[in-house]
Structures are given as structure tokens and as C-alpha cells.
Design a protein around this motif. Structure first.
Motif, PDB file in Angstrom:
ATOM      1  N   ASN A   1       0.589  -1.090  -0.173  1.00  0.00           N
ATOM      2  CA  ASN A   1       0.383  -0.055   0.170  1.00  0.00           C
ATOM      3  C   ASN A   1       0.246   1.400  -0.167  1.00  0.00           C
ATOM      4  OD1 ASN A   1      -2.955   0.991   0.355  1.00  0.00           O
ATOM      5  ND2 ASN A   1      -2.059   1.543   2.070  1.00  0.00           N
TER       6      ASN A   1
ATOM      7  N   LYS B   1       1.927   2.175  -3.168  1.00  0.00           N
ATOM      8  CA  LYS B   1       0.974   2.730  -4.580  1.00  0.00           C
ATOM      9  C   LYS B   1       0.992   4.006  -4.688  1.00  0.00           C
ATOM     10  CE  LYS B   1      -3.130   2.428  -3.969  1.00  0.00           C
ATOM     11  NZ  LYS B   1      -4.540   1.554  -3.677  1.00  0.00           N
ATOM     12  N   ASN B   2       1.098   4.549  -2.578  1.00  0.00           N
ATOM     13  CA  ASN B   2       0.997   5.455  -2.830  1.00  0.00           C
ATOM     14  C   ASN B   2       1.638   6.421  -2.261  1.00  0.00           C
ATOM     15  OD1 ASN B   2      -1.918   5.989  -1.259  1.00  0.00           O
ATOM     16  ND2 ASN B   2      -1.763   4.102  -0.699  1.00  0.00           N
TER      17      ASN B   2
ATOM     18  N   GLN C   1      -2.025  -5.523  -6.077  1.00  0.00           N
ATOM     19  CA  GLN C   1      -3.268  -4.979  -5.182  1.00  0.00           C
ATOM     20  C   GLN C   1      -4.850  -5.870  -6.081  1.00  0.00           C
ATOM     21  OE1 GLN C   1      -3.271  -0.882  -4.317  1.00  0.00           O
ATOM     22  NE2 GLN C   1      -2.518  -1.288  -1.741  1.00  0.00           N
TER      23      GLN C   1
ATOM     24  N   TYR D   1      -6.773  -4.389  -3.165  1.00  0.00           N
ATOM     25  CA  TYR D   1      -7.328  -3.267  -4.195  1.00  0.00           C
ATOM     26  C   TYR D   1      -8.576  -2.647  -3.616  1.00  0.00           C
ATOM     27  CZ  TYR D   1      -6.996   1.505  -7.637  1.00  0.00           C
ATOM     28  OH  TYR D   1      -7.274   2.574  -8.378  1.00  0.00           O
TER      29      TYR D   1
ATOM     30  N   GLU E   1      -7.381   8.085   1.692  1.00  0.00           N
ATOM     31  CA  GLU E   1      -7.222   6.939   1.697  1.00  0.00           C
ATOM     32  C   GLU E   1      -5.512   7.677   1.758  1.00  0.00           C
ATOM     33  OE1 GLU E   1      -6.034   3.523  -1.475  1.00  0.00           O
ATOM     34  OE2 GLU E   1      -5.985   4.983  -1.894  1.00  0.00           O
TER      35      GLU E   1
ATOM     36  N   TRP F   1      -5.375   0.710   7.747  1.00  0.00           N
ATOM     37  CA  TRP F   1      -4.010  -0.672   7.781  1.00  0.00           C
ATOM     38  C   TRP F   1      -3.652  -0.008   9.674  1.00  0.00           C
ATOM     39  CZ3 TRP F   1      -3.753  -2.716   3.229  1.00  0.00           C
ATOM     40  CH2 TRP F   1      -4.523  -1.782   2.037  1.00  0.00           C
TER      41      TRP F   1
END
Length: 341
Positions: A103, A106-107, A150, A156, A200, A254
Motif C-alpha cells: 500500500n 502505491k501511495n 493489490q 485494492y 486514503e 491499515w
């Protein structure tokens, strides 16, 4: 006759602009942080499916550092120190789960996309422009790879779905913008998307700050990380409440992917800078969201949150300066000082 090589040499003898210097310098500092962070993650990662994505991310950061070093060396520009092996303990116990690492990739690639796109739009010199074109493409590839993994793992979380309009229609009354008082119209697609992505990214920030608060050596840094965790949690709640009002789902948290280690894998200096990067990204995300909001309650909300992040970031900068953790960025000439006045 001028050869292609001569032309390239001539082009690259053009001085770097302030925009090019500023973006390259900032990228160098950030990528030294990434090399430390991703190197630690690589030492702890167990998931074979995530491994190629993490290796690719680390390769990109190292590649960026090599290119920027070449440009700065050619310009006789002092190479920043950034972060080094002294800022990471690869043997420290695991602090984050593999799911968190995916995660995170991706972020952080999303943040890189925004930074590289802005830099590219301000670059004139061909070698710097070519570098950011490649950086933008490779960062986009990193985002794609992390998202694919993901999706394959069922991790995801998609933004909310809304119904497709049955026909084109026009806004007929200014009540469309109402929101401070009385009845509110449903959120637009872009307003939903902004609330989602800001929720997010704050969820990621809360998890990072939670982990850092457990391992920071300085009491002041630990307190600052707790403050970061709590601000992120409060902002997540604001965004979730607005989504819940529309009966729309909100992103998952998370927090369970932060483990119970209290042994620091990173220096306090690196962790403070990392939180500063996330705060800076939050500024940008909130600004974009506010500019696209058409409901009158959303703009003031984002302005209030921006003000809170600004105060938080300013306090963090003071703490970093107090500890001599901040390299002085390139600045314009002080003409009055040069004139002795």
C-alpha cells in the motif's frame, strides 16, 4: 558543421533555471530517503509477489540519484547530503507488514507522479526535461505494478461507484452550490473522488506516524508523531462522515499492519522528513480538492484542514531546524547583502 554531440553539449551548457535546480534538489533529497526506506523494507519483505515491485521502486530511486548527480556534477553544483546508511538500521525488527509495504508503494508512487508532472511542466533544458519524462513514465509504471498486485491479492479498494447519468442536463439554480445551510445536494463524482483519495492518503499517514511514534528516540519527535497520528485520524473521520452521509463506502484503515516493534529502523531525522513529505502532499491534495468542489461547505472545510496541516508542518520544521536536520535549499542571491546594505 555542428555535430549532434556538439549540439547536445551546447544545450547542456545552458544554465539551470531556478525551477530546475529546485525540483532536482528536492528530488535528490527525497530519493535518498526512499533508498533508505525501501532498502529496509526489502530486507524484511517475505511476500514473493510484492518483491519485484519493491525491487523496481528501489531501482528507480537509485537511478534518479545517479542522473541528478551527473547533472549537478556537470554544473559544479554541490551534491546534497540527504540521507545515508547512518539513517537506517537494516537489522532492526520488522515494523510494518508486507500488506502495508504494498500500500505504501502505491501511495508514494501517486505522490511521485504529482511531483514529477509539476517538475516536467517547469523544465526548459532538454536533459532535465528528458529526465522528468522518463521519471514520470517509470513512476507511472510503478503505480501500475503495485495496483496490479493489490488487485490480484484482493487488497485494492476501489473508490465508490455511482450511477451513470441517463442524460445530459444543466445546472438551473445556484442552490446547486448550497451546503452550509439547509438541504445539501448529493456529492459530484469529483467531490466523492477527492474525499476518497484524501481519506486514503491520511490513512497511510496515520499508519506511518503510528509506527514512527513507537520507535523514535527523541521524546519531542515521539510527541510530534503522536500528534501526526491524531491529526490524520481526525481528518479521516471528517472525510468518512461526508461519505457516510451519502451512504458511500470509505477506505479501510491499515492500523493492524503496524507491528509492535519499538526498535527504530530509521533515524529521527529521516522520520521527521518523511512526515514532512506526507504533509506537503496533503497540502496539494487538499488544494486540488477545494478547487474542484462546487458545494459551499466543502471549500471552507478544506481551508480549515489546510490551516491545521500548515501549523503542524511549521512546528515540524522548527523541530528539525532546532536539531540541525534540514539542509538549506538553493536560494536566489541576496542583492542587498552583496551590495553591503
Amino acid at each position: 558543421m555542428t555535430t549532434g554531440k556538439d549540439k547536445k553539449m551546447t544545450e547542456h551548457n545552458i544554465r539551470l533555471t531556478s525551477a530546475e535546480i529546485g525540483h532536482l534538489w528536492s528530488l535528490y533529497i527525497s530519493d535518498t530517503m526512499s533508498v533508505c526506506t525501501l532498502g529496509y523494507f526489502l530486507k524484511k519483505l517475505e511476500d514473493a509477489e510484492i518483491l519485484p515491485v519493491l525491487e523496481y521502486a528501489l531501482h528507480l530511486s537509485k537511478q534518479h540519484l545517479e542522473t541528478v548527480t551527473e547533472i549537478f556534477t556537470h554544473e559544479s553544483f554541490p551534491i546534497p547530503i540527504g540521507f545515508t546508511d547512518a539513517d537506517v538500521d537494516l537489522d532492526a525488527p520488522r515494523l510494518f507488514s508486507d500488506t502495508f509495504i504494498l500500500n505504501y508503494l502505491k501511495n508514494m508512487s501517486r505522490i511521485g507522479l504529482a511531483a514529477n508532472a509539476l517538475a516536467l511542466s517547469m523544465c526548459a533544458r532538454s536533459d532535465v526535461r528528458d529526465f522528468y519524462v522518463e521519471a514520470l513514465a517509470s513512476t507511472s509504471e510503478l503505480y501500475t505494478r503495485s495496483a496490479k498486485v493489490q488487485l490480484s491479492k484482493g487488497l485494492y479498494i476501489r473508490p465508490p461507484y455511482i450511477s451513470i447519468p441517463k442524460q445530459v442536463s444543466f445546472i438551473e439554480h445556484e442552490s446547486f452550490m448550497s451546503g452550509l445551510l439547509g438541504k445539501k445536494r448529493p456529492l459530484t463524482a469529483l467531490e466523492v473522488a477527492s474525499l476518497w483519495v484524501n481519506s486514503e492518503t491520511n490513512t497511510l499517514g496515520r499508519s506511518v506516524a503510528t509506527g514512527f511514534s513507537q520507535v523514535a528516540k527523541s521524546k519531542n519527535v515521539r510527541q510530534y508523531m503522536v500528534r501526526a497520528r491524531d491529526i490524520s485520524a481526525k481528518h479521516v473521520e471528517v472525510f468518512h462522515d461526508l461519505l457516510n452521509e451519502e451512504m458511500l463506502p470509505a477506505p479501510q484503515t491499515w492500523d493492524s499492519d503496524v507491528l509492535d516493534s519499538t526498535h527504530a529502523p530509521f533515524s529521527d531525522k529521516l522520520m521527521m522528513y518523511h512526515i514532512a513529505v506526507l504533509s506537503q502532499a496533503g497540502f496539494g491534495n487538499y488544494g486540488i480538492a477545494a478547487s474542484g468542489a462546487m458545494r459551499r461547505d466543502l471549500g471552507p472545510m478544506y481551508a480549515r484542514l489546510i490551516a491545521e496541516v500548515a501549523t503542524f508542518a511549521d512546528d515540524g520544521m522548527e523541530l528539525m531546524i532546532e536539531n540541525r536536520w534540514v539542509e538549506e535549499p538553493p536560494q536566489a542571491e541576496n542583492r542587498n547583502a552583496l551590495a553591503g546594505v
